[in-house]
Design a protein around this motif. Structure first.
Motif, mmCIF file in Angstrom:
data_model
loop_
_atom_site.group_PDB
_atom_site.id
_atom_site.type_symbol
_atom_site.label_atom_id
_atom_site.label_comp_id
_atom_site.label_asym_id
_atom_site.label_seq_id
_atom_site.Cartn_x
_atom_site.Cartn_y
_atom_site.Cartn_z
ATOM 1 N N SER A 277 0.839 -1.207 0.000
ATOM 2 C CA SER A 277 0.000 0.000 0.000
ATOM 3 C C SER A 277 0.871 1.254 0.000
ATOM 4 N N SER A 278 1.920 1.258 0.836
ATOM 5 C CA SER A 278 2.811 2.420 0.921
ATOM 6 C C SER A 278 3.530 2.650 -0.415
ATOM 7 N N ALA A 279 3.972 1.551 -1.041
ATOM 8 C CA ALA A 279 4.663 1.679 -2.323
ATOM 9 C C ALA A 279 3.731 2.236 -3.397
ATOM 10 N N ARG A 280 2.496 1.779 -3.372
ATOM 11 C CA ARG A 280 1.536 2.270 -4.354
ATOM 12 C C ARG A 280 1.264 3.764 -4.143
ATOM 13 N N GLN A 281 1.184 4.181 -2.883
ATOM 14 C CA GLN A 281 0.955 5.592 -2.569
ATOM 15 C C GLN A 281 2.163 6.437 -3.001
ATOM 16 N N ALA A 282 3.366 5.926 -2.725
ATOM 17 C CA ALA A 282 4.580 6.662 -3.111
ATOM 18 C C ALA A 282 4.675 6.805 -4.622
ATOM 19 N N GLN A 283 4.308 5.754 -5.341
ATOM 20 C CA GLN A 283 4.336 5.817 -6.803
ATOM 21 C C GLN A 283 3.324 6.842 -7.312
ATOM 22 N N ALA A 284 2.140 6.858 -6.720
ATOM 23 C CA ALA A 284 1.111 7.814 -7.131
ATOM 24 C C ALA A 284 1.587 9.245 -6.926
ATOM 25 N N GLU A 285 2.435 9.471 -5.915
ATOM 26 C CA GLU A 285 2.963 10.804 -5.636
ATOM 27 C C GLU A 285 4.219 11.106 -6.449
ATOM 28 N N GLY A 286 4.615 10.156 -7.271
ATOM 29 C CA GLY A 286 5.787 10.372 -8.120
ATOM 30 C C GLY A 286 7.102 10.034 -7.464
ATOM 31 N N ASN A 287 7.077 9.451 -6.293
ATOM 32 C CA ASN A 287 8.301 9.107 -5.580
ATOM 33 C C ASN A 287 8.629 7.635 -5.840
ATOM 34 N N LEU A 288 9.151 7.361 -7.008
ATOM 35 C CA LEU A 288 9.403 5.978 -7.422
ATOM 36 C C LEU A 288 10.539 5.347 -6.622
ATOM 37 N N ALA A 289 11.552 6.142 -6.296
ATOM 38 C CA ALA A 289 12.679 5.588 -5.530
ATOM 39 C C ALA A 289 12.211 5.123 -4.160
ATOM 40 N N GLN A 290 11.361 5.902 -3.523
ATOM 41 C CA GLN A 290 10.840 5.516 -2.218
ATOM 42 C C GLN A 290 9.990 4.254 -2.319
ATOM 43 N N ALA A 291 9.173 4.170 -3.370
ATOM 44 C CA ALA A 291 8.333 2.983 -3.573
ATOM 45 C C ALA A 291 9.206 1.747 -3.737
ATOM 46 N N ARG A 292 10.287 1.883 -4.522
ATOM 47 C CA ARG A 292 11.175 0.745 -4.766
ATOM 48 C C ARG A 292 11.858 0.321 -3.469
ATOM 49 N N GLN A 293 12.316 1.291 -2.681
ATOM 50 C CA GLN A 293 12.997 0.960 -1.427
ATOM 51 C C GLN A 293 12.065 0.251 -0.451
ATOM 52 N N THR A 294 10.831 0.713 -0.369
ATOM 53 C CA THR A 294 9.847 0.094 0.533
ATOM 54 C C THR A 294 9.617 -1.366 0.157
ATOM 55 N N LEU A 295 9.476 -1.628 -1.130
ATOM 56 C CA LEU A 295 9.223 -3.000 -1.591
ATOM 57 C C LEU A 295 10.423 -3.897 -1.346
ATOM 58 N N ARG A 296 11.628 -3.396 -1.596
ATOM 59 C CA ARG A 296 12.823 -4.217 -1.417
ATOM 60 C C ARG A 296 13.069 -4.518 0.065
ATOM 61 N N GLU A 297 12.813 -3.566 0.927
ATOM 62 C CA GLU A 297 12.967 -3.819 2.359
ATOM 63 C C GLU A 297 12.002 -4.898 2.842
ATOM 64 N N ALA A 298 10.761 -4.827 2.333
ATOM 65 C CA ALA A 298 9.776 -5.846 2.717
ATOM 66 C C ALA A 298 10.165 -7.205 2.172
ATOM 67 N N LEU A 299 10.724 -7.212 0.963
ATOM 68 C CA LEU A 299 11.114 -8.471 0.324
ATOM 69 C C LEU A 299 12.254 -9.136 1.080
ATOM 70 N N SER A 300 13.162 -8.360 1.650
ATOM 71 C CA SER A 300 14.307 -8.939 2.374
ATOM 72 C C SER A 300 13.870 -9.680 3.632
ATOM 73 N N ASP A 301 12.682 -9.360 4.142
ATOM 74 C CA ASP A 301 12.180 -10.003 5.363
ATOM 75 C C ASP A 301 11.095 -11.038 5.067
ATOM 76 N N THR A 302 10.972 -11.447 3.782
ATOM 77 C CA THR A 302 9.870 -12.332 3.387
ATOM 78 C C THR A 302 10.412 -13.642 2.840
ATOM 79 N N ASP A 303 9.715 -14.726 3.141
ATOM 80 C CA ASP A 303 10.054 -16.052 2.600
ATOM 81 C C ASP A 303 9.972 -16.000 1.079
ATOM 82 N N SER A 304 11.047 -16.387 0.371
ATOM 83 C CA SER A 304 11.128 -16.266 -1.086
ATOM 84 C C SER A 304 10.117 -17.139 -1.824
ATOM 85 N N GLU A 305 9.572 -18.154 -1.148
ATOM 86 C CA GLU A 305 8.632 -19.060 -1.794
ATOM 87 C C GLU A 305 7.176 -18.720 -1.483
#
Length: 363
Positions: free
Chosen positions: A32-60
């Motif tokens: 949700s946060s990444a989608r909001q950041a993208q809507a505001e034009g902050n693509l770098a922030q959206a990408r960082q939010t997603l990658r941080e969440a991915l690092s703490d998530t089971d890859s499968e």
């Protein structure tokens, strides 16, 4: 193509809510946060939010698939197609996405392969999707494009026909494509049929009428070709004698002198070419090149009778010589002799001697 791609890329988000009912709250919040950041034009922030969440998530897990999916669509927004391809492919390979969402992602991934100049990879994905259920019209269009890029014209043809059948308002370029594909595959009659659609759509286009006549001629429809050119001229379109000559030359260049001769006859019969002595000689030469003895003989006889020149009578004589028609040859040689020059008289004497020898043998 890019506009179409981005529109389609919005579709998986419609289904996101259904998939996020059972995912971890932290991942849901990250998406949700990444989608909001993208809507505001902050693509770098959206990408960082997603990658941080991915690092703490089971890859499968489903959560990882959704994060990769979102990263893929984020990469599309910056025209980073290689990154988008890797992310969407990872999401799909997890087999965690809902069937409807996965299908749409697969179609979008195929479009990304096209944008990244990997048409064969796009074809493979489109075909997988098509084997499961019919492709939407836009995907069919893109699959045609991929087949064209890889030179798979036979595969492209029936699919292009499906596109125009499904869309009565298809742009002219689709009919031009069908004309071109059929021409490339030497299906000239079918190419002419599709070209007629273009003529009906653009009745004031001289080039459309010229192409129609050319295709009809290649299909062996010489009378139809002449009729098309006559209709175009009667409609006030600017067609010249050079246009007719170009059409005849098309058949000659294709190694079809018989068709060129038939076309010449039809054009003269339609009043599109004047029956001048030069044109009659051209017709006679074409019949002779086509090895149509009877028509060549009749044509050269008309030319010789009109001109009275020895060189033309010798053409007639040569045709009788080829057929070993000695009495006819001797008769024509008499007519050729009246205004012959010294070289022609020598040839006449040789042929006469030759004919008399064989006449004596026959007797």
């Amino acid at each position: 193509m890019r506009i179409l791609l981005l529109l389609l890329c919005l579709l998986p988000l419609i289904h996101l809510q259904a998939q996020t009912q059972s995912i971890a709250p932290a991942v849901y919040n990250a998406l949700s946060s990444a989608r909001q950041a993208q809507a505001e034009g902050n693509l770098a922030q959206a990408r960082q939010t997603l990658r941080e969440a991915l690092s703490d998530t089971d890859s499968e897990s489903l959560e990882a698939a959704l994060l990769h999916q979102r990263l893929g669509y984020l990469a599309i927004a910056t025209d980073d197609y290689p990154t988008a391809i890797r992310a969407l492919r990872t999401a799909l390979e997890s087999e965690q996405l809902a069937a409807e969402v996965a299908r749409q992602d697969r179609l979008n991934l195929a479009q990304l392969y096209l944008l990244d100049e990997q048409p064969q990879a796009a074809i493979e994905l489109f075909v997988v999707a098509r084997n499961r259920e019919p492709l939407p019209l836009n995907s069919k269009r893109l699959l045609v494009q991929a087949y064209m890029q890889t030179g798979q014209y036979r595969a492209a043809l029936p699919l292009a026909e499906e596109v125009v059948s499904a869309d009565a308002g298809a742009e002219d370029i689709w009919y031009q494509l069908l004309v071109g594909l059929n021409h490339r595959l030497q299906r000239f009659r079918a190419a002419a049929d599709w070209q007629q659609v273009l003529v009906r759509r653009n009745p004031g286009s001289v080039s459309a009428w010229r192409q129609l006549a050319g295709l009809q001629s290649l299909a062996g429809q010489q009378r139809a070709a002449a009729a098309s050119l006559r209709l175009a001229r009667e409609a006030g379109l600017d067609l010249s004698e050079q246009d007719m000559d170009n059409l005849i030359a098309l058949q000659v260049q294709a190694g079809a002198p018989w068709q060129a001769a038939r076309l010449t006859e039809e054009l003269m019969a339609a009043g599109l070419l004047a029956s001048t002595p030069q044109r009659q000689r051209q017709l006679a030469q074409l019949w002779q090149q086509a090895r149509d003895h009877d028509r060549a003989l009749a044509a050269w006889t008309r030319v010789a009778e009109a001109s009275g020149r020895s060189e033309h009578w010798l053409q007639v004589a040569g045709l009788h010589l080829q057929q070993a028609d000695w009495p006819a040859l001797l008769t024509i040689l008499e007519r050729a002799e009246s205004n012959a020059n010294s070289r022609q008289r020598q040839q006449i004497a040789e042929w006469r001697h030759y004919a008399r020898q064989y006449t004596e043998l026959d007797n």
